[in-house]
Write a protein that holds these residues in place. Structure first.
Motif, PDB file in Angstrom:
ATOM      1  N   GLU A 189      46.220  34.665  42.039  1.00 44.56           N
ATOM      2  CA  GLU A 189      45.322  35.317  41.080  1.00 44.56           C
ATOM      3  C   GLU A 189      43.896  35.131  41.577  1.00 44.56           C
ATOM      4  O   GLU A 189      43.451  33.998  41.779  1.00 44.56           O
ATOM      5  CB  GLU A 189      45.457  34.679  39.704  1.00 44.56           C
ATOM      6  CG  GLU A 189      46.820  34.802  39.100  1.00 44.56           C
ATOM      7  CD  GLU A 189      46.933  34.129  37.739  1.00 44.56           C
ATOM      8  OE1 GLU A 189      45.951  33.504  37.268  1.00 44.56           O
ATOM      9  OE2 GLU A 189      48.013  34.229  37.138  1.00 44.56           O
ATOM     10  N   ASN A 193      39.851  35.500  40.925  1.00 44.24           N
ATOM     11  CA  ASN A 193      38.958  35.513  39.765  1.00 44.24           C
ATOM     12  C   ASN A 193      37.502  35.313  40.165  1.00 44.24           C
ATOM     13  O   ASN A 193      37.207  34.650  41.159  1.00 44.24           O
ATOM     14  CB  ASN A 193      39.350  34.381  38.802  1.00 44.24           C
ATOM     15  CG  ASN A 193      40.747  34.540  38.263  1.00 44.24           C
ATOM     16  OD1 ASN A 193      41.053  35.511  37.606  1.00 44.24           O
ATOM     17  ND2 ASN A 193      41.622  33.585  38.569  1.00 44.24           N
ATOM     18  N   LEU A 221      36.237  38.917  34.161  1.00 39.33           N
ATOM     19  CA  LEU A 221      37.095  38.877  35.346  1.00 39.33           C
ATOM     20  C   LEU A 221      37.329  37.443  35.817  1.00 39.33           C
ATOM     21  O   LEU A 221      37.688  37.214  36.963  1.00 39.33           O
ATOM     22  CB  LEU A 221      36.481  39.704  36.479  1.00 39.33           C
ATOM     23  CG  LEU A 221      36.205  41.178  36.185  1.00 39.33           C
ATOM     24  CD1 LEU A 221      35.596  41.863  37.397  1.00 39.33           C
ATOM     25  CD2 LEU A 221      37.453  41.900  35.725  1.00 39.33           C
ATOM     26  N   HIS A 260      40.303  39.844  39.352  1.00 34.69           N
ATOM     27  CA  HIS A 260      40.067  40.629  40.567  1.00 34.69           C
ATOM     28  C   HIS A 260      41.374  41.071  41.213  1.00 34.69           C
ATOM     29  O   HIS A 260      41.379  41.616  42.305  1.00 34.69           O
ATOM     30  CB  HIS A 260      39.224  39.825  41.566  1.00 34.69           C
ATOM     31  CG  HIS A 260      37.760  39.972  41.327  1.00 34.69           C
ATOM     32  ND1 HIS A 260      36.933  40.666  42.169  1.00 34.69           N
ATOM     33  CD2 HIS A 260      36.970  39.534  40.322  1.00 34.69           C
ATOM     34  CE1 HIS A 260      35.700  40.638  41.701  1.00 34.69           C
ATOM     35  NE2 HIS A 260      35.702  39.952  40.570  1.00 34.69           N
ATOM     36  N   GLY A 261      42.477  40.835  40.513  1.00 35.71           N
ATOM     37  CA  GLY A 261      43.790  41.252  41.000  1.00 35.71           C
ATOM     38  C   GLY A 261      44.728  40.079  41.158  1.00 35.71           C
ATOM     39  O   GLY A 261      44.305  38.921  41.283  1.00 35.71           O
ATOM     40  N   LYS A 272      46.760  44.874  39.069  1.00 34.49           N
ATOM     41  CA  LYS A 272      45.494  45.307  39.662  1.00 34.49           C
ATOM     42  C   LYS A 272      44.327  44.657  38.926  1.00 34.49           C
ATOM     43  O   LYS A 272      44.482  44.134  37.827  1.00 34.49           O
ATOM     44  CB  LYS A 272      45.373  46.817  39.672  1.00 34.49           C
ATOM     45  CG  LYS A 272      45.200  47.444  38.319  1.00 34.49           C
ATOM     46  CD  LYS A 272      45.055  48.942  38.446  1.00 34.49           C
ATOM     47  CE  LYS A 272      44.013  49.400  37.458  1.00 34.49           C
ATOM     48  NZ  LYS A 272      43.035  50.251  37.947  1.00 34.49           N
ATOM     49  N   ASN A 273      43.166  44.688  39.547  1.00 30.15           N
ATOM     50  CA  ASN A 273      41.978  44.088  38.949  1.00 30.15           C
ATOM     51  C   ASN A 273      41.600  44.802  37.655  1.00 30.15           C
ATOM     52  O   ASN A 273      42.054  45.916  37.393  1.00 30.15           O
ATOM     53  CB  ASN A 273      40.825  44.117  39.959  1.00 30.15           C
ATOM     54  CG  ASN A 273      40.293  45.520  40.158  1.00 30.15           C
ATOM     55  OD1 ASN A 273      39.488  46.003  39.375  1.00 30.15           O
ATOM     56  ND2 ASN A 273      40.759  46.193  41.203  1.00 30.15           N
ATOM     57  N   ARG A 274      40.768  44.159  36.842  1.00 27.94           N
ATOM     58  CA  ARG A 274      40.367  44.720  35.554  1.00 27.94           C
ATOM     59  C   ARG A 274      38.964  45.316  35.562  1.00 27.94           C
ATOM     60  O   ARG A 274      38.399  45.591  34.502  1.00 27.94           O
ATOM     61  CB  ARG A 274      40.441  43.631  34.472  1.00 27.94           C
ATOM     62  CG  ARG A 274      41.849  43.131  34.219  1.00 27.94           C
ATOM     63  CD  ARG A 274      41.935  42.261  32.972  1.00 27.94           C
ATOM     64  NE  ARG A 274      41.058  41.103  32.984  1.00 27.94           N
ATOM     65  CZ  ARG A 274      41.372  39.920  33.494  1.00 27.94           C
ATOM     66  NH1 ARG A 274      42.552  39.736  34.069  1.00 27.94           N
ATOM     67  NH2 ARG A 274      40.521  38.919  33.440  1.00 27.94           N
ATOM     68  N   TYR A 310      43.455  44.821  44.637  1.00 31.57           N
ATOM     69  CA  TYR A 310      42.555  43.676  44.704  1.00 31.57           C
ATOM     70  C   TYR A 310      41.121  44.164  44.800  1.00 31.57           C
ATOM     71  O   TYR A 310      40.814  45.054  45.594  1.00 31.57           O
ATOM     72  CB  TYR A 310      42.917  42.822  45.934  1.00 31.57           C
ATOM     73  CG  TYR A 310      41.850  41.841  46.364  1.00 31.57           C
ATOM     74  CD1 TYR A 310      41.557  40.718  45.593  1.00 31.57           C
ATOM     75  CD2 TYR A 310      41.147  42.029  47.542  1.00 31.57           C
ATOM     76  CE1 TYR A 310      40.585  39.813  45.991  1.00 31.57           C
ATOM     77  CE2 TYR A 310      40.177  41.132  47.961  1.00 31.57           C
ATOM     78  CZ  TYR A 310      39.899  40.025  47.177  1.00 31.57           C
ATOM     79  OH  TYR A 310      38.925  39.134  47.572  1.00 31.57           O
ATOM     80  N   LEU A 311      40.228  43.586  44.000  1.00 28.33           N
ATOM     81  CA  LEU A 311      38.796  43.884  44.080  1.00 28.33           C
ATOM     82  C   LEU A 311      38.114  42.725  44.803  1.00 28.33           C
ATOM     83  O   LEU A 311      38.048  41.614  44.274  1.00 28.33           O
ATOM     84  CB  LEU A 311      38.193  44.038  42.682  1.00 28.33           C
ATOM     85  CG  LEU A 311      36.678  44.239  42.628  1.00 28.33           C
ATOM     86  CD1 LEU A 311      36.280  45.562  43.285  1.00 28.33           C
ATOM     87  CD2 LEU A 311      36.186  44.178  41.190  1.00 28.33           C
ATOM     88  N   TYR A 358      33.686  32.733  43.305  1.00 22.68           N
ATOM     89  CA  TYR A 358      35.013  33.337  43.354  1.00 22.68           C
ATOM     90  C   TYR A 358      36.041  32.269  43.709  1.00 22.68           C
ATOM     91  O   TYR A 358      35.798  31.435  44.587  1.00 22.68           O
ATOM     92  CB  TYR A 358      35.046  34.483  44.368  1.00 22.68           C
ATOM     93  CG  TYR A 358      34.126  35.605  43.941  1.00 22.68           C
ATOM     94  CD1 TYR A 358      34.606  36.635  43.143  1.00 22.68           C
ATOM     95  CD2 TYR A 358      32.786  35.594  44.278  1.00 22.68           C
ATOM     96  CE1 TYR A 358      33.758  37.641  42.706  1.00 22.68           C
ATOM     97  CE2 TYR A 358      31.931  36.603  43.838  1.00 22.68           C
ATOM     98  CZ  TYR A 358      32.423  37.617  43.055  1.00 22.68           C
ATOM     99  OH  TYR A 358      31.584  38.603  42.612  1.00 22.68           O
TER     100      TYR A 358
END
Length: 175
Positions: free
Chosen positions: A74, A76, A83, A89-90, A124-126, A136-137, A148
């Motif tokens: 995960e 973040n 996020l 971030h995915g 997927k990311n939000r 993934y972002l 991150y």
């Protein structure tokens, strides 16, 4: 169960001298690419919105329980609340060979839901608006110094479901 009732169960469990259910915190997570240090996000490993073409860092995971057959990561942004949790971030899954005790996770490109063999997009990311991206972002704060991180779970995957059995984390860096 809501948070309040969950807290009551936890308090009751602890007051009775029973152990609360928890994951083993025994995974060791390390970068498999020296460009990643955990300090600053490497050049170019940020999102397309700010001119990057980022990918997840390749990771070496050890301390994996023998019964695990996959790893779920995960990603973040701890500095941006929306996020900052549950794969903001995915969330990406990697099939592994059970019983090996360690695994090398390849880099996975950002901005796409097309995954390499043995890898799946769990979630997927939000991100929304100008930050929207498939899959993934990569870090996307525009260089504002956001932190991150990645939470890593060894899991037993069965079909579309999985049970988390061990965990670890790694700080990816600031961007």
């Amino acid at each position: 169960m809501n948070k309040k009732s969950g807290l009551c169960v936890l308090v009751a469990t602890l007051s009775l001298g029973l152990s609360a259910p928890a994951l083993a915190d025994d995974l060791t997570v390390e970068f498999a690419d020296s460009a990643w240090t955990g300090d600053r996000i490497p050049d170019g490993q940020h999102c397309k919105k700010f001119g990057g073409s980022g990918a997840t860092p390749p990771l070496k995971i050890s301390g994996i329980p023998a019964e695990a057959n996959a790893i779920v990561v995960e990603f973040n942004d701890r500095s941006f609340q929306k996020l900052s949790y549950d794969g903001g971030h995915g969330k990406i899954g990697f099939m592994i060979e059970p019983g090996k005790g360690e695994a090398m996770l390849p880099a996975v490109p950002g901005g796409t839901d097309a995954m390499p063999d043995g890898v799946w997009l769990e979630k997927k990311n939000r991100a929304t608006g100008a930050w929207y991206s498939d899959g993934y972002l990569p870090p996307c704060s525009g260089g504002q110094g956001n932190t991150y991180e990645a939470e890593v779970f060894a899991v037993i995957k069965d079909g579309d479901d999985y049970d988390e059995i061990a965990e670890g984390e790694i700080r990816l860096g600031r961007y």
